[in-house]
Design a protein around this motif. Structure first.
Motif, PDB file in Angstrom:
ATOM      1  N   LEU A 106       0.510   5.720 -11.600  1.00  0.00           N
ATOM      2  CA  LEU A 106       0.668   4.650 -10.622  1.00  0.00           C
ATOM      3  C   LEU A 106       1.325   3.471 -11.319  1.00  0.00           C
ATOM      4  CD1 LEU A 106      -0.167   3.832  -7.646  1.00  0.00           C
ATOM      5  CD2 LEU A 106      -2.100   2.646  -8.706  1.00  0.00           C
ATOM      6  N   LEU A 107       2.323   2.892 -10.673  1.00  0.00           N
ATOM      7  CA  LEU A 107       3.027   1.737 -11.224  1.00  0.00           C
ATOM      8  C   LEU A 107       2.642   0.501 -10.425  1.00  0.00           C
ATOM      9  CD1 LEU A 107       6.809   1.601 -12.050  1.00  0.00           C
ATOM     10  CD2 LEU A 107       5.762  -0.207 -10.711  1.00  0.00           C
ATOM     11  N   SER A 108       2.414  -0.608 -11.136  1.00  0.00           N
ATOM     12  CA  SER A 108       2.132  -1.876 -10.459  1.00  0.00           C
ATOM     13  C   SER A 108       2.871  -3.000 -11.171  1.00  0.00           C
ATOM     14  CB  SER A 108       0.630  -2.159 -10.436  1.00  0.00           C
ATOM     15  OG  SER A 108       0.094  -2.261 -11.744  1.00  0.00           O
ATOM     16  N   ALA A 109       3.215  -4.043 -10.425  1.00  0.00           N
ATOM     17  CA  ALA A 109       3.930  -5.180 -10.999  1.00  0.00           C
ATOM     18  C   ALA A 109       3.795  -6.374 -10.071  1.00  0.00           C
ATOM     19  CB  ALA A 109       5.407  -4.845 -11.205  1.00  0.00           C
ATOM     20  N   GLY A 110       4.058  -7.572 -10.625  1.00  0.00           N
ATOM     21  CA  GLY A 110       3.914  -8.746  -9.786  1.00  0.00           C
ATOM     22  C   GLY A 110       4.333 -10.032 -10.447  1.00  0.00           C
ATOM     23  N   CYS A 161       0.846  -1.183   0.000  1.00  0.00           N
ATOM     24  CA  CYS A 161       0.000   0.000   0.000  1.00  0.00           C
ATOM     25  C   CYS A 161       0.883   1.235   0.000  1.00  0.00           C
ATOM     26  CB  CYS A 161      -0.945   0.017   1.207  1.00  0.00           C
ATOM     27  SG  CYS A 161      -0.112  -0.109   2.807  1.00  0.00           S
ATOM     28  N   CYS A 162       0.367   2.337  -0.521  1.00  0.00           N
ATOM     29  CA  CYS A 162       1.150   3.571  -0.579  1.00  0.00           C
ATOM     30  C   CYS A 162       0.223   4.772  -0.694  1.00  0.00           C
ATOM     31  CB  CYS A 162       2.126   3.554  -1.757  1.00  0.00           C
ATOM     32  SG  CYS A 162       1.347   3.403  -3.382  1.00  0.00           S
ATOM     33  N   PHE A 163       0.663   5.921  -0.184  1.00  0.00           N
ATOM     34  CA  PHE A 163      -0.043   7.184  -0.318  1.00  0.00           C
ATOM     35  C   PHE A 163       0.371   7.894  -1.595  1.00  0.00           C
ATOM     36  CE2 PHE A 163      -0.503   6.858   4.339  1.00  0.00           C
ATOM     37  CZ  PHE A 163      -1.814   7.287   4.502  1.00  0.00           C
ATOM     38  N   SER A 164      -0.540   8.679  -2.156  1.00  0.00           N
ATOM     39  CA  SER A 164      -0.178   9.604  -3.223  1.00  0.00           C
ATOM     40  C   SER A 164       0.640  10.743  -2.629  1.00  0.00           C
ATOM     41  CB  SER A 164      -1.424  10.150  -3.913  1.00  0.00           C
ATOM     42  OG  SER A 164      -2.227  10.880  -2.994  1.00  0.00           O
ATOM     43  N   PRO A 165       1.440  11.433  -3.429  1.00  0.00           N
ATOM     44  CA  PRO A 165       2.294  12.495  -2.896  1.00  0.00           C
ATOM     45  C   PRO A 165       1.539  13.628  -2.197  1.00  0.00           C
ATOM     46  CG  PRO A 165       3.053  11.851  -5.062  1.00  0.00           C
ATOM     47  CD  PRO A 165       1.744  11.145  -4.848  1.00  0.00           C
ATOM     48  N   ASP A 166       0.285  13.901  -2.615  1.00  0.00           N
ATOM     49  CA  ASP A 166      -0.482  14.953  -1.958  1.00  0.00           C
ATOM     50  C   ASP A 166      -1.276  14.443  -0.768  1.00  0.00           C
ATOM     51  OD1 ASP A 166      -2.548  13.548  -3.133  1.00  0.00           O
ATOM     52  OD2 ASP A 166      -3.238  15.190  -4.400  1.00  0.00           O
ATOM     53  N   GLY A 167      -1.226  13.138  -0.505  1.00  0.00           N
ATOM     54  CA  GLY A 167      -1.905  12.572   0.650  1.00  0.00           C
ATOM     55  C   GLY A 167      -3.399  12.405   0.502  1.00  0.00           C
ATOM     56  N   ALA A 168      -3.958  12.684  -0.665  1.00  0.00           N
ATOM     57  CA  ALA A 168      -5.406  12.595  -0.854  1.00  0.00           C
ATOM     58  C   ALA A 168      -5.873  11.190  -1.205  1.00  0.00           C
ATOM     59  CB  ALA A 168      -5.850  13.562  -1.939  1.00  0.00           C
ATOM     60  N   LEU A 169      -4.975  10.381  -1.756  1.00  0.00           N
ATOM     61  CA  LEU A 169      -5.329   9.041  -2.209  1.00  0.00           C
ATOM     62  C   LEU A 169      -4.347   8.022  -1.633  1.00  0.00           C
ATOM     63  CD1 LEU A 169      -5.797   9.786  -6.037  1.00  0.00           C
ATOM     64  CD2 LEU A 169      -7.600   9.722  -4.302  1.00  0.00           C
ATOM     65  N   ALA A 181      10.250   1.324  -7.373  1.00  0.00           N
ATOM     66  CA  ALA A 181      10.430   2.671  -6.835  1.00  0.00           C
ATOM     67  C   ALA A 181      10.670   3.647  -7.981  1.00  0.00           C
ATOM     68  CB  ALA A 181      11.604   2.724  -5.862  1.00  0.00           C
ATOM     69  N   PHE A 182      10.119   4.862  -7.857  1.00  0.00           N
ATOM     70  CA  PHE A 182      10.385   5.939  -8.808  1.00  0.00           C
ATOM     71  C   PHE A 182      11.597   6.739  -8.364  1.00  0.00           C
ATOM     72  CE2 PHE A 182       6.044   5.393 -10.378  1.00  0.00           C
ATOM     73  CZ  PHE A 182       6.160   5.755 -11.711  1.00  0.00           C
ATOM     74  N   SER A 183      12.312   7.286  -9.328  1.00  0.00           N
ATOM     75  CA  SER A 183      13.335   8.281  -9.017  1.00  0.00           C
ATOM     76  C   SER A 183      12.640   9.536  -8.490  1.00  0.00           C
ATOM     77  CB  SER A 183      14.162   8.611 -10.257  1.00  0.00           C
ATOM     78  OG  SER A 183      13.343   9.183 -11.273  1.00  0.00           O
ATOM     79  N   THR A 184      13.367  10.366  -7.773  1.00  0.00           N
ATOM     80  CA  THR A 184      12.746  11.535  -7.154  1.00  0.00           C
ATOM     81  C   THR A 184      12.254  12.552  -8.177  1.00  0.00           C
ATOM     82  OG1 THR A 184      14.925  12.558  -6.870  1.00  0.00           O
ATOM     83  CG2 THR A 184      14.058  11.283  -5.022  1.00  0.00           C
ATOM     84  N   ASP A 185      12.836  12.560  -9.390  1.00  0.00           N
ATOM     85  CA  ASP A 185      12.364  13.485 -10.421  1.00  0.00           C
ATOM     86  C   ASP A 185      11.290  12.857 -11.313  1.00  0.00           C
ATOM     87  OD1 ASP A 185      13.766  11.741 -12.051  1.00  0.00           O
ATOM     88  OD2 ASP A 185      15.206  13.223 -12.761  1.00  0.00           O
ATOM     89  N   SER A 217       3.915   7.873  -8.885  1.00  0.00           N
ATOM     90  CA  SER A 217       4.972   8.748  -9.393  1.00  0.00           C
ATOM     91  C   SER A 217       5.067   9.975  -8.490  1.00  0.00           C
ATOM     92  CB  SER A 217       4.663   9.171 -10.829  1.00  0.00           C
ATOM     93  OG  SER A 217       3.449   9.908 -10.879  1.00  0.00           O
ATOM     94  N   PRO A 218       6.203  10.665  -8.475  1.00  0.00           N
ATOM     95  CA  PRO A 218       6.369  11.813  -7.581  1.00  0.00           C
ATOM     96  C   PRO A 218       5.351  12.932  -7.789  1.00  0.00           C
ATOM     97  CG  PRO A 218       8.494  11.093  -8.376  1.00  0.00           C
ATOM     98  CD  PRO A 218       7.476  10.320  -9.159  1.00  0.00           C
ATOM     99  N   ASP A 219       4.841  13.090  -9.025  1.00  0.00           N
ATOM    100  CA  ASP A 219       3.836  14.132  -9.247  1.00  0.00           C
ATOM    101  C   ASP A 219       2.410  13.626  -9.032  1.00  0.00           C
ATOM    102  OD1 ASP A 219       3.324  12.570 -11.478  1.00  0.00           O
ATOM    103  OD2 ASP A 219       3.901  14.098 -12.943  1.00  0.00           O
TER     104      ASP A 219
END
Length: 299
Positions: free
Chosen positions: A120-124, A69-77, A154-158, A114-116
């Motif tokens: 959304l990236l998924s894999a398995g 699980c993960c949060f979106s960068p703005d915390g809304a999702l 993981a995404f790069s920070t940019d 993604s940082p912006d």
């Protein structure tokens, strides 16, 4: 902030979050560190108030173990991936499900924004990497190349590239735009279980071979080979300034590494079970470590 890590850990206290009825597979902290997500083999996701430990939402919908699980960068999702072959995107405030993403054919082990926050990236286990548009839930792109299950991403920070780690023992670095060829980082002698980018662009990977490798993803050169864990690596995280790297594993300990010289500067022992997750808070003054079945906050 981190001039004396020994003093930082000298005042450690512990807070417990115990409501799941199965193994805890992942946790995530919101960008403002007000909320904590946990997901479990019990098919549920829990949303907690981080400071009080109050359970705000018990989120249901997945029909199999929730793997990450993960949060979106703005915390809304927030997003979740599951053994039920789906990825779900949820609203944080109401815990309503906005999208159910169904193009995977086997268990989805990893998911990350993604940082912006637009993708959304998924894999398995199906060896597919899928990039989704968050707003619409539509598939943007599919990446292939791994020869076995993909366990981490993981995404790069940019946001220009991302890394994936696989049971084929490799780390692969991909350009989001596909303008640049992928880089295959080889050297691990076991499944790659965790990856992460530093703010300076380094990639760290942890493996079932008990080692951490820190790479220059552009050249493919190995910068550091970090030894010390006595069992499989489970997760790792860079501090926001990139100075520190934290790692956890099945040896019931957390190790803190200096990214300038590759030295281990602190070992946190005494975890009750195999240490499953480790995250730095956004401001870098808190490290959260979690064990199977419970979570412990290290202040």
């Amino acid at each position: 902030m981190w001039k004396n890590p020994s003093e930082y850990f000298a005042t450690t206290t512990v807070k417990y979050f115990e409501r799941h009825k199965g193994e805890v597979n992942s946790c995530a902290v919101s960008p403002d560190y007000q909320l904590l997500l946990t997901c479990s083999d019990d098919s549920r996701i829990h949303v907690w108030e981080a400071k009080s430990g109050l359970l705000k939402h018990k989120v249901t919908g997945h029909t199999g173990p929730v793997k990450e699980c993960c949060f979106s960068p703005d915390g809304a999702l927030f997003a979740s991936s599951s053994h039920d072959c789906t990825v779900r995107i949820w609203r944080v405030d109401t815990a309503d499900c906005l999208h159910v993403l169904t193009d995977h054919t086997k268990s989805v082990e990893t998911v990350t924004f993604s940082p912006d926050g637009t993708c959304l990236l998924s894999a398995g286990w199906d060896r597919l990497i899928i990039l989704w548009e968050v707003q619409t839930g539509q598939k943007c792109n599919t990446f292939t190349g791994h020869q076995d299950a993909i366990q981490c991403s993981a995404f790069s920070t940019d946001g220009s590239c991302f890394a994936t780690g696989s049971w084929d023992y490799t780390v692969r670095v991909w350009s989001v735009s596909k303008e640049a060829p992928e880089r295959v980082l080889k050297g691990h002698k076991g499944n790659v279980s965790c990856v992460g980018f530093s703010v300076s662009g380094m990639v760290a990977s942890g493996s079932w071979d008990k080692t951490i490798r820190v790479w220059n993803p552009r050249s493919g050169a190995l910068i550091f080979l970090l030894n010390g864990h006595m069992d499989w690596l489970r997760t790792l995280a860079f501090s926001r300034d990139g100075i520190l790297l934290a790692s956890t594993g099945h040896d019931k300990m957390v190790r803190l590494w200096d990214c300038e010289n590759g030295k281990c500067i602190k070992v946190v022992k005494g975890m009750l079970e195999m240490t499953h997750v480790c995250i730095f808070s956004p401001e870098g003054t808190l490290m959260l470590a979690g064990a199977m079945g419970l979570h412990q906050s290290q202040y």
